[in-house]
Every structure is written in C-alpha cells, then in structure tokens.
Design a protein around this motif. Structure first.
Motif, PDB file in Angstrom:
ATOM      1  N   ASP A   1       0.825  -1.365  -0.006  1.00  0.00           N
ATOM      2  CA  ASP A   1      -0.051   0.046   0.021  1.00  0.00           C
ATOM      3  C   ASP A   1       0.907   1.288  -0.002  1.00  0.00           C
ATOM      4  OD1 ASP A   1      -2.157  -1.626  -0.109  1.00  0.00           O
ATOM      5  OD2 ASP A   1      -2.677  -1.263   2.012  1.00  0.00           O
ATOM      6  N   LEU A   2       2.071   1.234   0.454  1.00  0.00           N
ATOM      7  CA  LEU A   2       3.137   2.370   0.458  1.00  0.00           C
ATOM      8  C   LEU A   2       3.530   2.477  -1.196  1.00  0.00           C
ATOM      9  CD1 LEU A   2       5.325   1.365   3.659  1.00  0.00           C
ATOM     10  CD2 LEU A   2       3.460   3.182   3.569  1.00  0.00           C
ATOM     11  N   GLY A   3       3.389   1.575  -1.865  1.00  0.00           N
ATOM     12  CA  GLY A   3       3.818   1.758  -3.089  1.00  0.00           C
ATOM     13  C   GLY A   3       4.955   0.746  -3.458  1.00  0.00           C
ATOM     14  N   VAL A   4       5.567   0.419  -2.424  1.00  0.00           N
ATOM     15  CA  VAL A   4       6.769  -0.519  -2.475  1.00  0.00           C
ATOM     16  C   VAL A   4       6.548  -1.881  -3.106  1.00  0.00           C
ATOM     17  CG1 VAL A   4       8.638  -1.256  -1.039  1.00  0.00           C
ATOM     18  CG2 VAL A   4       7.655   0.833  -0.432  1.00  0.00           C
ATOM     19  N   ALA A   5       7.450  -2.317  -3.785  1.00  0.00           N
ATOM     20  CA  ALA A   5       7.455  -3.718  -4.450  1.00  0.00           C
ATOM     21  C   ALA A   5       7.913  -4.664  -3.466  1.00  0.00           C
ATOM     22  CB  ALA A   5       8.281  -3.807  -5.648  1.00  0.00           C
ATOM     23  N   ILE A   6       7.423  -5.992  -3.688  1.00  0.00           N
ATOM     24  CA  ILE A   6       8.158  -6.997  -2.863  1.00  0.00           C
ATOM     25  C   ILE A   6       8.601  -7.938  -3.453  1.00  0.00           C
ATOM     26  CG2 ILE A   6       7.266  -8.677  -0.769  1.00  0.00           C
ATOM     27  CD1 ILE A   6       5.079  -6.726  -0.166  1.00  0.00           C
ATOM     28  N   ALA A   7       9.842  -8.639  -2.968  1.00  0.00           N
ATOM     29  CA  ALA A   7      10.399  -9.900  -3.652  1.00  0.00           C
ATOM     30  C   ALA A   7      10.509 -11.000  -2.988  1.00  0.00           C
ATOM     31  CB  ALA A   7      11.878  -9.357  -4.376  1.00  0.00           C
ATOM     32  N   LEU A   8      10.162 -12.119  -3.155  1.00  0.00           N
ATOM     33  CA  LEU A   8      10.546 -13.403  -2.344  1.00  0.00           C
ATOM     34  C   LEU A   8      11.691 -13.776  -2.881  1.00  0.00           C
ATOM     35  CD1 LEU A   8       9.177 -14.929   0.059  1.00  0.00           C
ATOM     36  CD2 LEU A   8       7.887 -16.279  -1.937  1.00  0.00           C
ATOM     37  N   ASP A   9      12.655 -14.084  -1.860  1.00  0.00           N
ATOM     38  CA  ASP A   9      14.245 -14.385  -2.059  1.00  0.00           C
ATOM     39  C   ASP A   9      14.149 -15.713  -1.736  1.00  0.00           C
ATOM     40  OD1 ASP A   9      16.765 -14.037  -2.600  1.00  0.00           O
ATOM     41  OD2 ASP A   9      17.403 -13.211  -0.815  1.00  0.00           O
ATOM     42  N   ASP A  10      15.175 -16.287  -2.303  1.00  0.00           N
ATOM     43  CA  ASP A  10      15.598 -17.833  -2.274  1.00  0.00           C
ATOM     44  C   ASP A  10      14.454 -18.735  -2.418  1.00  0.00           C
ATOM     45  OD1 ASP A  10      18.002 -16.855  -1.265  1.00  0.00           O
ATOM     46  OD2 ASP A  10      17.566 -17.001   0.730  1.00  0.00           O
ATOM     47  N   PHE A  11      13.556 -18.536  -3.490  1.00  0.00           N
ATOM     48  CA  PHE A  11      12.468 -19.262  -3.655  1.00  0.00           C
ATOM     49  C   PHE A  11      12.669 -20.698  -4.083  1.00  0.00           C
ATOM     50  CE2 PHE A  11       8.876 -20.924  -5.978  1.00  0.00           C
ATOM     51  CZ  PHE A  11       7.807 -20.546  -5.331  1.00  0.00           C
ATOM     52  N   GLY A  12      12.090 -21.576  -3.703  1.00  0.00           N
ATOM     53  CA  GLY A  12      12.386 -23.087  -3.941  1.00  0.00           C
ATOM     54  C   GLY A  12      12.974 -23.740  -2.884  1.00  0.00           C
ATOM     55  N   THR A  13      13.580 -23.044  -1.828  1.00  0.00           N
ATOM     56  CA  THR A  13      14.389 -23.654  -0.646  1.00  0.00           C
ATOM     57  C   THR A  13      13.279 -24.018   0.306  1.00  0.00           C
ATOM     58  OG1 THR A  13      14.845 -21.752   0.415  1.00  0.00           O
ATOM     59  CG2 THR A  13      16.493 -22.493  -1.244  1.00  0.00           C
ATOM     60  N   GLY A  14      12.187 -23.522   0.529  1.00  0.00           N
ATOM     61  CA  GLY A  14      10.889 -23.876   1.359  1.00  0.00           C
ATOM     62  C   GLY A  14      10.435 -24.890   0.798  1.00  0.00           C
ATOM     63  N   TYR A  15       9.276 -25.311   1.947  1.00  0.00           N
ATOM     64  CA  TYR A  15       8.404 -26.656   1.593  1.00  0.00           C
ATOM     65  C   TYR A  15       7.088 -26.479   1.459  1.00  0.00           C
ATOM     66  CZ  TYR A  15      12.826 -28.704   3.128  1.00  0.00           C
ATOM     67  OH  TYR A  15      14.200 -28.995   3.255  1.00  0.00           O
ATOM     68  N   SER A  16       6.535 -25.307   1.897  1.00  0.00           N
ATOM     69  CA  SER A  16       5.092 -25.208   1.691  1.00  0.00           C
ATOM     70  C   SER A  16       4.594 -23.848   1.436  1.00  0.00           C
ATOM     71  CB  SER A  16       4.528 -25.124   3.154  1.00  0.00           C
ATOM     72  OG  SER A  16       5.205 -24.371   4.082  1.00  0.00           O
ATOM     73  N   SER A  17       5.448 -23.031   0.689  1.00  0.00           N
ATOM     74  CA  SER A  17       5.140 -21.792   0.079  1.00  0.00           C
ATOM     75  C   SER A  17       4.475 -21.919  -1.172  1.00  0.00           C
ATOM     76  CB  SER A  17       6.471 -20.926  -0.106  1.00  0.00           C
ATOM     77  OG  SER A  17       7.161 -21.618  -1.077  1.00  0.00           O
ATOM     78  N   LEU A  18       4.350 -22.919  -1.915  1.00  0.00           N
ATOM     79  CA  LEU A  18       3.651 -22.864  -3.314  1.00  0.00           C
ATOM     80  C   LEU A  18       2.116 -22.891  -3.049  1.00  0.00           C
ATOM     81  CD1 LEU A  18       5.528 -25.787  -5.372  1.00  0.00           C
ATOM     82  CD2 LEU A  18       5.362 -23.354  -5.811  1.00  0.00           C
ATOM     83  N   SER A  19       1.728 -23.548  -1.858  1.00  0.00           N
ATOM     84  CA  SER A  19       0.227 -23.357  -1.675  1.00  0.00           C
ATOM     85  C   SER A  19      -0.286 -22.027  -1.142  1.00  0.00           C
ATOM     86  CB  SER A  19       0.024 -24.527  -0.372  1.00  0.00           C
ATOM     87  OG  SER A  19       0.453 -24.279   0.670  1.00  0.00           O
ATOM     88  N   TYR A  20       0.643 -21.205  -0.610  1.00  0.00           N
ATOM     89  CA  TYR A  20       0.115 -19.982  -0.204  1.00  0.00           C
ATOM     90  C   TYR A  20       0.722 -18.711  -1.255  1.00  0.00           C
ATOM     91  CZ  TYR A  20      -0.432 -21.946   4.371  1.00  0.00           C
ATOM     92  OH  TYR A  20      -1.074 -22.586   5.341  1.00  0.00           O
ATOM     93  N   LEU A  21       1.483 -19.232  -2.203  1.00  0.00           N
ATOM     94  CA  LEU A  21       2.194 -18.223  -3.101  1.00  0.00           C
ATOM     95  C   LEU A  21       1.151 -17.186  -3.680  1.00  0.00           C
ATOM     96  CD1 LEU A  21       4.822 -17.298  -4.253  1.00  0.00           C
ATOM     97  CD2 LEU A  21       4.437 -18.819  -6.055  1.00  0.00           C
ATOM     98  N   LYS A  22      -0.123 -17.728  -3.991  1.00  0.00           N
ATOM     99  CA  LYS A  22      -1.285 -16.675  -4.926  1.00  0.00           C
ATOM    100  C   LYS A  22      -1.719 -15.767  -3.656  1.00  0.00           C
ATOM    101  CE  LYS A  22      -4.770 -20.176  -4.581  1.00  0.00           C
ATOM    102  NZ  LYS A  22      -5.735 -21.099  -5.187  1.00  0.00           N
ATOM    103  N   ARG A  23      -1.650 -16.191  -2.323  1.00  0.00           N
ATOM    104  CA  ARG A  23      -2.073 -15.191  -1.227  1.00  0.00           C
ATOM    105  C   ARG A  23      -1.297 -14.058  -1.005  1.00  0.00           C
ATOM    106  NH1 ARG A  23      -3.934 -18.435   3.834  1.00  0.00           N
ATOM    107  NH2 ARG A  23      -4.650 -16.468   4.296  1.00  0.00           N
ATOM    108  N   PHE A  24       0.152 -14.313  -1.121  1.00  0.00           N
ATOM    109  CA  PHE A  24       0.993 -13.337  -0.847  1.00  0.00           C
ATOM    110  C   PHE A  24       0.942 -12.230  -1.932  1.00  0.00           C
ATOM    111  CE2 PHE A  24       3.539 -16.826   1.231  1.00  0.00           C
ATOM    112  CZ  PHE A  24       3.138 -16.631   2.559  1.00  0.00           C
ATOM    113  N   PRO A  25       0.784 -11.032  -1.300  1.00  0.00           N
ATOM    114  CA  PRO A  25       1.023  -9.718  -2.483  1.00  0.00           C
ATOM    115  C   PRO A  25       2.333  -9.299  -2.743  1.00  0.00           C
ATOM    116  CG  PRO A  25       0.899  -9.068  -0.200  1.00  0.00           C
ATOM    117  CD  PRO A  25       0.822 -10.570   0.012  1.00  0.00           C
TER     118      PRO A  25
END
Length: 595
Positions: free
Chosen positions: A481-505
């Motif tokens: 909402d501040l207008g700042v972009a967000i990057a998810l770093d080191d993607f692929g090393t986690g185990y459960s993020s795929l199911s939540y990925l579409k929920r993360f802004p």
C-alpha cells in the motif's frame, strides 16, 4: 483419656500426659482458665495417638508413665514431620539430674520441676508458645529468603545459584563414583523477537509454558532412555531470560544423551497457544559431558555455552556436543559481536550494489543493495559471518534501518542523475519484518530521501513469512500500500510456500542460486526452474534468477523465458559510483551471443 472439642475461643492446644488423675485435673483447670485448649492422656501410648491426631502446639510429658515413658513419647514426636519444632516440656523431680539430662537427650525443649507451682504453669506454657511462634516465624522468613535466593520467581525452577551448588555437588559425586554427568544449555531461538512484538507479559507467560513443557518431558521420563530410567537424576534450572540448563547425572554414553536432547527439541518446538496467539519456538541446545569436556563447573558451563552458540550458527532448532574445535568458532563469534556494536557508529559499513539485467532488453534495470563490513580489528567480515551475530544480538534492527536509508538516498541520486525507473532492492531480515515499527521505518527512509516508493523493493526470504501466515499477509499488504514492491528471495528452498504463493501480495520471485548452479547440466534442476518460471508467469510475477555465472546457465534461463538475471556473469557487487559507469555504457554484446 479425654478429647475436648476445639472451641473457637481457644488459640492454642496443649497436650498433657501423666498417669496421676489429680495432676491431670489440676493441669486441665489451670491451663483452660488461660484460654488454652487442653488434651489429656494417662499413658504414653494414648499421648502419642493424641499427638498424631491433633498435632498440638505444645506437649507436657511426665517422665514415668505406663506403656511408653515420657522419653519414648518425646523421641517418637521428634520423628514426626511437624514434631521437630513442637515445644516439649518434660515434668521431672527438681533434683533428678539424670532425668533432666535424659530429657534433653531425647529432644525435650525444657523441663518443669516437681512439685508444681500451679500459678506459674500457664505463664511458662505461654512463654514457650510465644518462643515457638517466634521461631516458626523466623523459620518461614528464612525459607522465603532461601526461595528468593535459590529459585526463579517466574517459573519456580531452581535458579543459577542453585544450579551451581547442585553441579558442584554432582561433580564431587561423579568423581567419587567414577561416573559421567551431562549438562544441556538451552536457549530459545528468536525469543527476543516475540518478546518485542507481543510484549513482556506475553513473553513471561510463554517462558512459564516452556518451562512446564521441559518439566513434563523430563520429569515424566518420557524421553529418558530405558538404560537411564532407574539411575538418571535430573535437575532443570532457569538461568535467566530465555535460557535454561539441565543437569543429567550418571549418564552412560552419548547415544542416551542424544535421545534426551532430541526429545527436548521436539517437545519445545511444538506450537504453544497463549491469549489467542499460537507461537512456535525452537531451542538451540549445547551439550557438555563431565569429565570429557571440563573438570570443573566453570569449564563445563563455558563449553556447554560454546556448543549452544554453535547450534545456533548451524541453523538453530537442534543440539550440538562440545568439541575443542568449537572454541575457535566461539571466540570468533564473540569477537564479531564485540566489534559489531561499535561498527555502525564508527562508519565501518558500506553498501555494494549488484546489477540486475533484463533478458529482453539486455540492459541493467535495477540493483540489489548488499552490506559490506571492513573491520579495523577483524578485516573483511563476510555477511554470512556477521549477519547471524547481528540478528542474535538485536543489532540487526539498527543495521537494517541504516541500509534502508542509505539505499534510498543513493537511489534518489541515481534518479536525479537521469537513471529513470531504476529500482533498488533492499533485504529485510525476519526480525525486522516482525517489528511493529517496520512501516514507519520504510516511510521515513522514503520521505527523508525523496525517493518515489515505486523505485524501492524489499526482499524477504520464504522462512521469514511462512509463520503466522495471515498476520504476515496483512503486513505485506501494508508495505504494498506504500507503493513499495516486494520480492520473495531464495524461492524454492522452502517446503510449503507454493500453496500460499497466490495469497502473498508479492511482485517478484527470486529463484535460489542452488537451482541455477546445475541448470544446464542437471535435468531435474532445469525442470524445477522451468516450473517456477511457468508458475510465476501464470501469477503475473516477475522472475529473477540469482547466481548466474556461466553462459550455459544464461542460455537455459533464456530458453525458459526468465525475466531478469543477476550474478557474476554480468557483474559482482560493486560500489555505487561504479554502478553509474556500468549503466551508462552498453553491456558487452558477447555476453548474450548465441543464447
């Protein structure tokens, strides 16, 4: 034998034992008139039964009685848990020196000589009761002081002082019996973050809960190997803050200790529910064994502490045994921590920036800000060495704010120099992300520098946002909402993020370099990277591949239609002034040949 009922007007109970009925009657009348409740017995056996039943405040015993003598009754009363401090008045002949000496020998408090001076009896009894009351009051005060000195007021566990004395005693016993003993130093990972976020009252409740879990795990002996079930003696102590120590006597081998340590890790790591919050804490446990790892209390505690810090540096949520080689690592950790505290004030930090190249335009369109530290004492200290120390000591918050402000100021300079739409990406640690002041910190950096929010991106790792999902999504939305972009770093090393990925802004996925290294030689890694890029395209996310170092890797990423490339193939992280020069010059066309 008479057993008068206890009247509400009486304030103490007196047991009188004598085989002379006249004496008993006179004693009962004398003491009852002084508002004392009187129990009488005509023989020693009845006297003992009455004592066990009523636990009177004071006992008067004749020396010579049927069944049990006064001496024998006195000795039996002293064996009773509460009988150790009960005033006992023995009635003897004034010149019977042997009986008087024997009375004291059997535990009598005082003696009353015959013939009895009846007007003085009540005063004597009252005087002894008052003395007993004073003694008990002092005893309670001493016990209270002892608890304050030896027990932790929050958890009720023995404290550091108590542990030291127990450990000294255990070492002496181990020497005598030629046995081993073990101490486990437990530190709760990231407890400070929870304490700062949810408050100290919540933190105290959490510590009590954790201490109860440790006790349940150990005292129930659910985690004690069968070989130790009958011999292991366990003491759990709280050293202060979020630190606990366990003393395990008479251990036989490291295998048994590992079973206990792993059970503690599993137990402590379970979710805890407090005040509508569910939190998960993990422990780092350091283990030292006597006599292998130390010959005395100081050495054992020091080496367990060293092993605990090693457990933290190895990723937390586990245990480590002490080894002599760890001393070097521990000393370096302490050196880094000591120098780190003054490094920011002494202007020892700098920022380097690594270019991010658009694969379609072959142009540098953004950079990632990377922290560097050149210490006068330690020389060049790598981020992998000092960042964990900064996080563990809490310095990361001040350090992270400095990086944010410095990066925004530099990005504004680039913008003013004509580098339009040139974005800077700044890493946020999980500790920074959880702080309530995060949004204000980002706002201040943008406002003070004058940098448009659209030219700032923050990077977070999967592990930083995978706990407390709903709360983290709210915080991510606030950043967006501040207008700042967000990057998810080191993607692929986690185990459960795929199911939540579409929920993360989020705006950007950064594929971890571990998949990029063999992307042109390992079909499985290539398939994973291709799947991630396809998924990101479906979710309309930008993809950045980290750690690109070879032409082969670049060709594979181009084939999968990756958006942005970052790595040594194009440039190492460089100072800000070099970025300006690199951006102003076209990239070497040979870098993109035949891709």
């Amino acid at each position: 034998m008479t057993e008068p009922s206890l009247n509400s007007g009486t304030d103490a109970t007196v047991l009188v034992c004598d085989d002379d009925p006249t004496y008993l009657l006179l004693m009962e009348e004398t003491l009852s008139s002084d508002n004392l409740n009187v129990l009488t017995a005509a023989n020693g056996l009845d006297a003992l039964k009455l004592y066990l039943k009523h636990e009177p405040s004071i006992v008067l015993l004749d020396v010579h009685m049927p069944m049990l003598s006064g001496f024998e009754v006195c000795a039996e009363i002293r064996k009773h848990p509460k009988g150790k401090d009960t005033p006992i008045l023995m009635v003897t002949g004034a010149d019977d020196i042997l009986s008087i000496e024997s009375a004291y020998k059997h535990g009598a408090t005082d003696f009353l000589p015959k013939p009895i001076r009846w007007p003085m009896v009540a005063h004597r009894v009252r005087y002894m009761l008052k003395g007993s009351e004073t003694f008990n009051s002092l005893k309670q005060s001493e016990e209270k002081m002892r608890r304050l000195a030896y027990f932790d007021s929050l958890t009720g566990l023995p404290n550091r002082q108590s542990l030291d004395e127990s450990l000294e005693k255990a070492i002496r016993c181990a020497v005598k019996e030629q046995q081993n003993l073990c101490i486990m130093y437990i530190d709760l990972d990231n407890f400070k973050r929870i304490n700062d976020t949810l408050g100290h009252e919540f933190g105290d409740k959490l510590l009590k809960k954790i201490s109860e879990k440790i006790i349940q795990c150990l005292k129930g002996k659910t985690c004690i190997p069968e070989a130790l079930q009958s011999v292991a003696e366990i003491e759990v102590s709280r050293l202060g803050g979020d630190e606990f120590m366990i003393l395990l006597n008479n251990t036989t081998n490291d295998g048994d200790v590992k079973v206990v340590a792993q059970s503690l890790v599993d137990c402590i790591s379970e979710l805890v529910s407090i005040d509508d919050h569910e939190v998960a804490l993990t422990p780092s446990i350091g283990i030292a064994i006597y006599p292998r790892d130390g010959a005395n209390l100081t050495e054992l505690k020091k080496h367990a502490d060293v092993a605990m810090y090693y457990a933290k540096t190895m990723g937390r949520n586990g245990y480590r045994f002490y080894a002599e080689s760890l001393n070097k690592n521990a000393m370096k950790f302490l050196q880094i921590e000591g120098c780190l505290r003054n490094a920011l004030n002494n202007d020892e930090f700098s920022l380097h920036y690594q270019p991010q190249v658009c694969l379609k335009s072959h142009k540098i369109i953004s950079v990632e800000a990377l922290l560097r530290w050149e210490s006068p004492e330690l020389g060049n200290v790598t981020p992998s060495e000092f960042i964990p120390v900064a996080e563990d000591s809490g310095i990361i918050n001040d350090l992270g704010e400095w990086v944010m402000r410095k990066s925004c100021v530099q990005a504004k300079k680039w913008m003013d120099a004509g580098m339009q739409n040139f974005r800077v990406s700044v890493n946020l640690s999980s500790i920074q992300f959880k702080r309530a002041s995060l949004l204000n910190m980002i706002k201040r950096a943008l406002d003070d520098s004058g940098l448009p929010a659209s030219l700032l991106e923050v990077e977070l790792t999967e592990s930083a946002i995978m706990n407390d999902i709903d709360q983290n999504i709210t915080r991510l939305n606030q950043i967006r909402d501040l207008g700042v972009a967000i990057a998810l770093d080191d993607f692929g090393t986690g185990y459960s993020s795929l199911s939540y990925l579409k929920r993360f802004p989020i705006n950007t996925l950064k594929i971890d370099r571990s998949f990029i290294i063999t992307i042109d030689t390992d079909p499985e890694d290539a398939a994973i990277v291709e799947a991630i890029i396809t998924l990101a395209n479906t979710l309309k996310l930008t993809v950045i591949a980290e750690g690109v170092e070879t032409h082969g890797q670049l060709k594979a990423l181009n084939r999968f239609h990756c958006d942005i490339i970052q790595g040594f193939y194009f440039s190492k992280p460089v100072p800000a002034e070099q970025i300006t020069k690199i951006v102003q010059q076209p990239l070497n066309k040979d870098l993109f040949a035949q891709i």
